[in-house]
Scaffold this active site. Structure first.
Site, PDB file in Angstrom:
ATOM      1  N   PHE A 244       1.018  -5.536 -11.679  1.00  0.00           N
ATOM      2  CA  PHE A 244       1.799  -5.254 -10.467  1.00  0.00           C
ATOM      3  C   PHE A 244       0.845  -5.278  -9.283  1.00  0.00           C
ATOM      4  O   PHE A 244      -0.068  -4.457  -9.191  1.00  0.00           O
ATOM      5  CB  PHE A 244       2.526  -3.901 -10.511  1.00  0.00           C
ATOM      6  CG  PHE A 244       3.389  -3.730  -9.283  1.00  0.00           C
ATOM      7  CD1 PHE A 244       4.691  -4.203  -9.252  1.00  0.00           C
ATOM      8  CD2 PHE A 244       2.873  -3.150  -8.128  1.00  0.00           C
ATOM      9  CE1 PHE A 244       5.466  -4.096  -8.099  1.00  0.00           C
ATOM     10  CE2 PHE A 244       3.652  -3.042  -6.971  1.00  0.00           C
ATOM     11  CZ  PHE A 244       4.940  -3.522  -6.957  1.00  0.00           C
TER      12      PHE A 244
ATOM     13  N   ASP B  59      -8.187  -4.954  -8.237  1.00  0.00           N
ATOM     14  CA  ASP B  59      -7.144  -4.335  -7.425  1.00  0.00           C
ATOM     15  C   ASP B  59      -7.168  -2.835  -7.706  1.00  0.00           C
ATOM     16  O   ASP B  59      -6.606  -2.352  -8.686  1.00  0.00           O
ATOM     17  CB  ASP B  59      -5.771  -4.938  -7.759  1.00  0.00           C
ATOM     18  CG  ASP B  59      -4.661  -4.305  -6.922  1.00  0.00           C
ATOM     19  OD1 ASP B  59      -4.900  -3.250  -6.310  1.00  0.00           O
ATOM     20  OD2 ASP B  59      -3.545  -4.867  -6.901  1.00  0.00           O
TER      21      ASP B  59
ATOM     22  N   LYS C 161      -3.086   2.305  -0.276  1.00  0.00           N
ATOM     23  CA  LYS C 161      -2.492   3.615  -0.574  1.00  0.00           C
ATOM     24  C   LYS C 161      -3.289   4.788   0.006  1.00  0.00           C
ATOM     25  O   LYS C 161      -3.160   5.092   1.179  1.00  0.00           O
ATOM     26  CB  LYS C 161      -2.316   3.754  -2.083  1.00  0.00           C
ATOM     27  CG  LYS C 161      -1.283   2.750  -2.631  1.00  0.00           C
ATOM     28  CD  LYS C 161      -0.806   3.122  -4.006  1.00  0.00           C
ATOM     29  CE  LYS C 161      -0.004   2.039  -4.690  1.00  0.00           C
ATOM     30  NZ  LYS C 161       1.368   1.950  -4.231  1.00  0.00           N
TER      31      LYS C 161
END
Ligand SMILES: Cc1ncc(COP(=O)(O)O)c(C=O)c1O
Length: 410
Positions: free
Chosen positions: A149, A235, A264
């Protein structure tokens, strides 16, 4: 003539109703409407308190409204918020240096959302492939992992294997090959393609259910990428900035990727802030006009991100993540719930799989909600716990009592 009111009185006092009526239903939230937050706790519109055990998918690693982050934001709000990159601002350099040093890398390219950081890394890797490695124009290939994802843009969903993320959104961007996550032999075979320019990997797959690769996978992948002259792109948008008990999850195997993606928690749960961090050899290839973002590197985001890195500087939050995560796993394992089929934990990040014949993870999350714990299912079977790294032992024990209660009753 008076204009017809577009919002009825009952809708005006019902935020969830308003959202359902006027918002697009691209999410399926649990039935709670939050109006306040402080530390690990939030309060709903009726004044009920909940422990936030999701932390906005790790964007709230430091809890809600951390005083130092709020102070940094206020100070900057009163001075300067945005210049665009048409002009320089006095915070971006400081931010780039702090993040480059935290990552032991050369350069930082600031963006806003995680997906933008991923897109930026894809462009950087292709550019490097053509201009440095010598791949023929239009042939660059990026290797990705099954179950990944990385976000929601059309290019990113082009290499997702989740049908709900892809269906009806084609045509897809070519140039990606998928290998199973955790499988070094498959990676080695894919790296045999001379057009391969990058291997894009989540060190721990968050959305897939806190999937931790076999020991040695990241280090092995690093070695294989180096041998094949292929960039390793980590990532760390969900795994980075303390969540796994290290500042970056790659540190668990002493791996230095060529590009690291952050997002984030970098914005302290206050503003969307992301970045690609990497070597001069790759990021130094960008020339003016070849990439950019109006808000990327804005002074407000930079001021907050510098404070985020300060919060992580002495390692105490990372140690707290390790300690609390171990405590949580120990407690859940000791309870030996028949409804639980597997527990995966790294730092303060825990995936608990529920036996499909017993209940869905969603049903378990709804029961937790009813007794004051916010957690969210990922996939059908997994409850993901990611409490703020600032949580205390007493708070965690309060949560565990409730989680163990719900799991025991399933
Ligand atoms: C590993 C990873 N990469 C990228 C993203 C996309 O980030 P954003 O939602 O900010 O675009 C996410 C979001 O969950 C993520 O977990």
């Amino acid at each position: 003539m008076e204009p017809t009111p577009s919002v009825s009185v009952s809708e005006a006092v019902d935020p969830a109703g308003l959202e359902d009526r006027y918002g697009v239903r691209n999410y399926d939230p649990l039935s709670v409407v939050i109006s306040r937050g402080a530390g690990s706790w939030v309060e709903d519109v009726d004044g009920r308190r909940y422990f936030d055990a999701l932390s906005a998918y790790s964007a709230l690693n430091f809890g809600h409204r951390h005083p130092r982050l709020v102070a940094a934001a206020h100070e900057q709000l009163d001075r300067l918020t945005l210049t665009s990159r048409a002009f320089r601002n006095d915070r971006i350099g400081e931010f780039c240096r702090a993040l480059a040093e935290a990552c032991s890398m050369d350069r930082v390219l600031p963006m806003n959302t995680g997906a933008e950081a991923v897109e930026t890394a894809i462009k950087a890797a292709r550019k490097w492939g053509y201009e440095d490695k010598g791949v023929a124009p239009g042939r660059a290939k990026i290797i990705v992992c099954g179950g990944n994802f990385h976000g929601r843009t059309t290019t990113i969903v082009s290499f997702s294997d989740d049908p709900s993320a892809r269906n009806s959104f084609g045509p897809f961007t070519p140039g990606f090959e998928t290998v199973p996550f955790g499988d070094l032999a498959a990676l080695e075979a894919a790296l045999g393609d001379p057009d391969a320019v990058a291997f894009l990997v989540e060190p721990v797959q968050g959305e897939a259910g806190v999937i931790i690769p076999p020991a040695g996978y990241l280090a092995g992948a690093r070695e294989l990428c180096t041998e094949a002259d292929v960039l390793m792109i980590a990532d760390e948008i969900q795994s980075g900035l303390g969540r796994t008990g290290r500042t970056f999850a790659c540190e668990h195997e002493e791996v230095a990727p060529d590009l690291m993606l952050l997002g984030k928690a970098l914005g302290g749960g206050i503003v969307p802030t992301s970045a690609v961090v990497g070597s001069d050899r790759v990021l130094g290839l960008f020339q003016p006009g070849q990439h950019g973002s109006t808000f990327g590197g804005n002074p407000l985001a930079c001021a907050i991100a510098v404070e985020v890195l300060e919060l992580l500087a002495d390692g105490s939050l990372q140690r707290n993540a390790t300690e609390l995560g171990g405590r949580m796993r120990g407690s859940l394992e000791a309870a030996a719930h028949p409804a639980v089929t597997e527990i995966r934990q790294i730092g303060l990040w825990i995936g608990v799989d529920i036996a499909g014949e017993v209940a869905t993870a969603r049903a378990a999350c709804e029961r937790l909600l009813a007794i004051g714990v916010l957690a969210k299912e990922t996939q059908e079977r997994t409850i993901r716990f990611a409490p703020p790294l600032t949580s205390t032992v007493a708070e965690l024990d309060w949560v565990l009592e409730r989680v163990n209660g719900v799991l025991a009753e399933l």
